[in-house]
Enzyme design. Structure first.
Site, PDB file in Angstrom:
ATOM      1  N   SER A  81       0.815  -1.216   0.000  1.00  0.00           N
ATOM      2  CA  SER A  81       0.000   0.000   0.000  1.00  0.00           C
ATOM      3  C   SER A  81       0.852   1.271   0.000  1.00  0.00           C
ATOM      4  O   SER A  81       2.026   1.251   0.363  1.00  0.00           O
ATOM      5  CB  SER A  81      -0.913   0.031   1.232  1.00  0.00           C
ATOM      6  OG  SER A  81      -1.654  -1.155   1.327  1.00  0.00           O
TER       7      SER A  81
HETATM    8  N1  SAH Z   1      -1.014  -4.831   3.838  1.00  0.00           N
HETATM    9  C1  SAH Z   1      -0.260  -5.138   2.641  1.00  0.00           C
HETATM   10  C2  SAH Z   1      -1.034  -4.740   1.406  1.00  0.00           C
HETATM   11  C3  SAH Z   1      -1.252  -5.920   0.550  1.00  0.00           C
HETATM   12  S1  SAH Z   1      -2.406  -5.773  -0.753  1.00  0.00           S
HETATM   13  C4  SAH Z   1       1.117  -4.529   2.683  1.00  0.00           C
HETATM   14  O1  SAH Z   1       1.387  -3.716   3.579  1.00  0.00           O
HETATM   15  O2  SAH Z   1       1.960  -4.891   1.840  1.00  0.00           O
HETATM   16  C5  SAH Z   1      -3.722  -6.757  -0.125  1.00  0.00           C
HETATM   17  C6  SAH Z   1      -3.423  -8.193   0.170  1.00  0.00           C
HETATM   18  O3  SAH Z   1      -4.661  -8.802   0.592  1.00  0.00           O
HETATM   19  C7  SAH Z   1      -2.924  -9.017  -1.004  1.00  0.00           C
HETATM   20  O4  SAH Z   1      -1.694  -9.588  -0.673  1.00  0.00           O
HETATM   21  C8  SAH Z   1      -4.019 -10.066  -1.194  1.00  0.00           C
HETATM   22  O5  SAH Z   1      -3.515 -11.325  -1.601  1.00  0.00           O
HETATM   23  C9  SAH Z   1      -4.639 -10.138   0.191  1.00  0.00           C
HETATM   24  N2  SAH Z   1      -6.000 -10.670   0.248  1.00  0.00           N
HETATM   25  C10 SAH Z   1      -7.021 -10.493  -0.615  1.00  0.00           C
HETATM   26  N3  SAH Z   1      -8.130 -11.152  -0.201  1.00  0.00           N
HETATM   27  C11 SAH Z   1      -7.793 -11.754   0.978  1.00  0.00           C
HETATM   28  C12 SAH Z   1      -8.493 -12.585   1.883  1.00  0.00           C
HETATM   29  N4  SAH Z   1      -9.760 -12.950   1.678  1.00  0.00           N
HETATM   30  N5  SAH Z   1      -7.849 -13.031   2.992  1.00  0.00           N
HETATM   31  C13 SAH Z   1      -6.544 -12.683   3.207  1.00  0.00           C
HETATM   32  N6  SAH Z   1      -5.831 -11.913   2.376  1.00  0.00           N
HETATM   33  C14 SAH Z   1      -6.437 -11.446   1.276  1.00  0.00           C
END
Ligand code: SAH
Length: 230
Positions: A81
């Site tokens: 993010s």
């Molecule tokens: N917080 C992260 C942002 C990652 S983007 C950071 O700081 O890097 C969002 C993430 O949510 C992705 O890696 C995606 O695979 C995950 N995601 C999407 N749906 C999900 C679910 N149902 N349960 C767990 N993770 C999920």
């Protein structure tokens, strides 16, 4: 002579510290110009943003861009993010040192690390095994002993450790998963992007007060979609 010697030591100190952490200045500038300037005030959050080395959470060939205020690809169609959004979402839950926080969407582990700098316990769930299996050892290597990573569908939360003081969801959902509301403490907060994937979504703040659930729209955001297993 004395002055010269102290100048020499100062120079040596600057060279050594930038050698140890060549991105420190970039990180400071990011916090000052993009995060503080845009209104994030919580000192614990600002310090965490200064401490967490975002360049260690992005692909190696992208390190030089890690302190731009932008989301960045981390593989598997996912992103780390935007730093301002990470700071904003962390501030909005009003984190305290004794908090237990659940994050859905570990991704790179960056948001989890920012939380881990402030609160007592962080539980974070990732649905893409490759990402979770990279983030967990990364967080461990960086010394974040208070973060626990699980590979699973975050829709169901993480019941064993509930209730949580706060829940941060970092993928855009069509609606707030009911198990997350159930696993929230009375007085707790959820921050979650709600809306259709690949469109502008709304960052929402959900608060639980007894049986009453209040919701507030915070700002338009764009997150990767919240996916479901199977
Ligand atoms: N917080 C992260 C942002 C990652 S983007 C950071 O700081 O890097 C969002 C993430 O949510 C992705 O890696 C995606 O695979 C995950 N995601 C999407 N749906 C999900 C679910 N149902 N349960 C767990 N993770 C999920």
């Amino acid at each position: 002579m004395n002055i010269r010697l102290s100048t020499l030591f100062l120079l040596l100190f600057i060279i050594l510290s930038s050698w140890q952490d060549p991105y420190k200045q970039g990180r400071e500038a990011l916090v000052k110009n993009y995060i503080e300037k845009r209104g994030v005030k919580d000192n614990a959050v600002l310090n965490a943003m200064r401490n967490v080395k975002r360049h260690l959470f992005v692909p190696q060939n992208q390190m030089a861009n890690a302190y731009n205020d932008r989301p960045m690809p981390i593989g598997y169609g996912q992103t780390i993010s935007q730093p301002y959004i990470v700071a904003y979402m962390t501030e909005i839950i009003k984190p305290k040192p004794d908090f237990k926080v659940l994050e859905i969407g570990t991704g790179s582990g960056y948001q989890a690390a920012v939380l881990a700098e402030i609160v007592k316990e962080v539980y974070t769930i990732e649905i893409v095994p490759e990402l979770g299996n990279t983030a967990a050892p990364r967080l461990q290597k960086l010394g974040y002993k208070n973060v626990n990573v699980k590979i699973s569908d975050g829709y169901h939360g993480w019941k064993e450790h509930a209730p949580y003081d706060a829940i941060i969801v970092t993928a855009a959902a069509e609606f707030v998963p009911p198990p997350l509301i159930q696993q929230l403490k009375d007085g707790g907060k959820i921050v979650i992007p709600v809306g259709s994937p690949f469109m502008t979504q709304t960052l929402m703040l959900i608060e639980k007060k007894g049986k009453k659930i209040t919701t507030k729209s915070l700002m338009p955001v764009v997150f990767v979609p919240f996916t479901r297993k199977g």
